[in-house]
Design a protein around this motif. Sequence first.
Motif, PDB file in Angstrom:
ATOM      1  N   ILE A 207       0.845  -1.205   0.000  1.00  0.00           N
ATOM      2  CA  ILE A 207       0.000   0.000   0.000  1.00  0.00           C
ATOM      3  C   ILE A 207       0.872   1.243   0.000  1.00  0.00           C
ATOM      4  CG2 ILE A 207      -1.612   1.352   1.402  1.00  0.00           C
ATOM      5  CD1 ILE A 207      -2.966  -1.232   2.162  1.00  0.00           C
ATOM      6  N   ILE A 208       1.926   1.220   0.839  1.00  0.00           N
ATOM      7  CA  ILE A 208       2.821   2.385   0.866  1.00  0.00           C
ATOM      8  C   ILE A 208       3.437   2.612  -0.511  1.00  0.00           C
ATOM      9  CG2 ILE A 208       4.961   3.305   1.824  1.00  0.00           C
ATOM     10  CD1 ILE A 208       4.355   2.048   4.407  1.00  0.00           C
ATOM     11  N   ILE A 210       2.333   1.698  -3.585  1.00  0.00           N
ATOM     12  CA  ILE A 210       1.342   2.205  -4.546  1.00  0.00           C
ATOM     13  C   ILE A 210       1.067   3.677  -4.259  1.00  0.00           C
ATOM     14  CG2 ILE A 210      -1.059   2.048  -5.281  1.00  0.00           C
ATOM     15  CD1 ILE A 210      -0.884  -0.954  -4.716  1.00  0.00           C
ATOM     16  N   ASN A 211       0.958   3.972  -2.957  1.00  0.00           N
ATOM     17  CA  ASN A 211       0.650   5.325  -2.538  1.00  0.00           C
ATOM     18  C   ASN A 211       1.737   6.312  -2.977  1.00  0.00           C
ATOM     19  OD1 ASN A 211      -0.769   7.274  -0.957  1.00  0.00           O
ATOM     20  ND2 ASN A 211       0.974   7.147   0.424  1.00  0.00           N
ATOM     21  N   ILE A 212       2.997   5.893  -2.849  1.00  0.00           N
ATOM     22  CA  ILE A 212       4.094   6.784  -3.239  1.00  0.00           C
ATOM     23  C   ILE A 212       4.043   7.051  -4.741  1.00  0.00           C
ATOM     24  CG2 ILE A 212       6.598   6.892  -3.497  1.00  0.00           C
ATOM     25  CD1 ILE A 212       6.716   5.470  -0.756  1.00  0.00           C
ATOM     26  N   ASN A 214       1.426   7.006  -6.613  1.00  0.00           N
ATOM     27  CA  ASN A 214       0.296   7.896  -6.887  1.00  0.00           C
ATOM     28  C   ASN A 214       0.626   9.334  -6.527  1.00  0.00           C
ATOM     29  OD1 ASN A 214      -1.590   6.318  -8.065  1.00  0.00           O
ATOM     30  ND2 ASN A 214      -2.419   5.590  -6.126  1.00  0.00           N
ATOM     31  N   LEU A 215       1.312   9.502  -5.385  1.00  0.00           N
ATOM     32  CA  LEU A 215       1.674  10.850  -4.953  1.00  0.00           C
ATOM     33  C   LEU A 215       2.505  11.540  -6.022  1.00  0.00           C
ATOM     34  CD1 LEU A 215       2.766  11.038  -1.243  1.00  0.00           C
ATOM     35  CD2 LEU A 215       0.821  12.057  -2.354  1.00  0.00           C
ATOM     36  N   ALA A 216       3.391  10.757  -6.657  1.00  0.00           N
ATOM     37  CA  ALA A 216       4.269  11.343  -7.668  1.00  0.00           C
ATOM     38  C   ALA A 216       3.479  11.859  -8.856  1.00  0.00           C
ATOM     39  CB  ALA A 216       5.299  10.310  -8.122  1.00  0.00           C
TER      40      ALA A 216
END
Lengths: 388, 418
Positions: A207-208, A210-212, A214-216
């Motif tokens: 999850i972390i 994927i989240n990173i 997406n943040l980019a």
Amino acid sequence: MRQSFDDISAQLKGRHRKSARLKWMSMGALGLAGLFLVFFFTDMLIKGLPAFQQAQIQVQVDYSERAQQLPLAAVEEDVRPLVSRGYLRLIPGRMEDNPDLLGTSRMEWVLADGQVDQYLKGHHTNLNSKEQSVVDQLASEGRAELKFDTNFFTSGDSKMPELAGIASAAMGTVMTLLVTLAVAFPIGVMTAVYLEEFAPDNRFTQIIEININNLAAIPSILFGLLGLAIFINFFGVPRSSPLVGGLTLALMTLPVIIIATRTALRSVPDTIRHAAFGVGCSRWQVVRDHVLPVSMPGIMTGSIIGLAQAMGETAPLIIVGMVAFIPDVSATITDAATVLPAQIFTWAGEPDRAFTEKTAGGILVLLTILIALNATAVVLRKKFERRW
Amino acid sequence: MQTNQLILLFSGALLVLGLIAFFMGRAKAAKVRASGASMYAQPDQYAWYAALATAGPAVAVGAIGAFALLLMGAEIPTPYLLAASLVVAAGGLMVAMTQVRPDFHARKAIERTIRFVLAGAAMISIFTTFGILISIISEAIRFFQMQSFWDFITGTTWNPGASFLAAAGRAEEGASAAEFGSVPLFAGTFMITLIAMLVAIPIGLMSAIYMSEYAPTKVRTIAKPVLEVLAGIPTVVYGFFAAITVAPLVVSLAGMVGLEASFSNALAPGIVMGIMIIPFISSLSDDVINAVPDSMRQGSLALGMTRAETIKDVVVPAALPGIISASLLAMSRAMGETMIVVMAAGMRPNLTANPLEDMTTVTVRIVAALTGDQEFASAETLSAFALGLVLFVVTLTLNMVSVIMIRRFREKYRSNNL
């Protein structure tokens, strides 16, 4: 139905012609992109280089008592509209600092008004014909010249184009980026170390990750909304300050640093880790004493690139109010400040032609710094890159 | 300023306590060791453990206290909070000292702490996403309490007009009622994105084909970084370029063929944005074209197809998912782009299909709503968050689809990459 050899070779010729065409077309596409770059940089240079020069005129400055009360009286009437009003305003102050000046009168090179500057550079101006003839007269006597403009690099923003400079914006950029670096670098490296060296491969870690990613890819303006709602409205960080700008940019830069650090850590061969574990190091000791030092150049390169990206970012900073008018250079992180790209944005909105030139000048400075930063990153990578 | 001095004092005290812990821990461990006991860890590790046990809980108490103070508005004055955390620090010091004994595994304790801290750092990226979501959604909800969601999605008139007067309780003075129909904004965003993609996809894709299929290594090593420069130029610079150089160019070109163009036409920012995203498309497409296995090219060439036919009928179709994914990513980048449109596109919401007219975009309205001097609670300011929410959802969806497509592509070619 049989085809003759002639038909087939004619067809073949056509196919080969088509093949060659694709090659030329694809080459042309790349050439077009290159051509655009050349056009872009030439255009910026043509527009921006004149900004580093500013018109000065040689006039008789009369340090009389009357000038102390009324600065306009310091110069003769016919050149009065040609001298920068901002410069004249400084005269009483200078006379106070230096009492010997009182009563003297001498020829001095003084900063000319922005309109004179534009006139000498051959652009359209608002000078009337009489003023234009005075300038022509001065120029023919060698008393009106374009000189290198140190003011542009040493003073802050101003409503008068001849006085406006990038110093306050440059200082704001430095303070903002310091905050960004201080927040994003440790957190980014720690996150990457955790994900690469410590984290078990479970749901949470995925999850972390994927989240990173997406943040980019989130539009930068949304980070501005976050900065406004969370940092300013909730935590009460002062609006327009390098602190809030730096924090906002730090969250944006975080994914860049994390991804670069992970790549650098991954390129460290496992044999190094195995050797360190073999002599009894704990995981943290392996990372601290062996993996991190070896991957440092890669981490630095990634951080510099991330920082360069943050430096050119404008949209989130506008949202958190960093487009303020800042005439003074100040080096605090809680006072209102502006940054180079925001200064460029403000100047681009000024209707005065002289500001367009200043904008392009500011752009040249910004691009130079960015190119220097990226070149440093490339050199760093070339110099320390190790193939295992 | 008083709080600042207080915090400085607190940090100083904490630092001193930590140093005391470090040296006392080391001295005690050294003494225990000198007495002949065999210990699990080195004296330095006991020292670090003592320092961590002193400072860690104190900082945690201080931070959580400060956060609670903000969140719940609890009335704990700062001096008391800091004093409490110093007490905690002293307690930690005492506990750590009793832990300095041969059978205590200090290194493992440090290891646990560090793992915990690193995991905490990794959580920050999650918090960031939540922060964006919460800040946007909570303000957007406030907006939709004032304005109907349906009107926002389907309305064709965007006229924030005098909504700031309503927020100030002077609604009657406003001339016309505010309308927040976002269709013209999305139409403008769509139009400019479309123009950008029409510029970027052909040039980006063709460049990628040239670089991966034709170019000698030397050209490749130069051309790739040069293309990347396009992505590195700050958007505010592109915005200036679009407004000052490209827009007048478009106007005069349109004038030549007898068309009337506005100086803030949609074409100029569209073209410049397209140029900006060329490298996104070219570098990703380059990667996927390179990932197409050579056996496919060899098979096609062996059947007598020409190079162009191989590329057109074999390589590009095989790489298509990757190319589409790159285009989607570029599209989300174009939609969220702000500075180019703020500087070069118009401010007037205008529902039109003519790219020579001025039109505005979602991001322009967000900036316009948040840079004015209005009350934060006014409908216009809050509308920025509603627009931001839509932007967030659209770009996130595009990214997700793009990531899934590229992953499928990778999986497809991993097995037969001989």
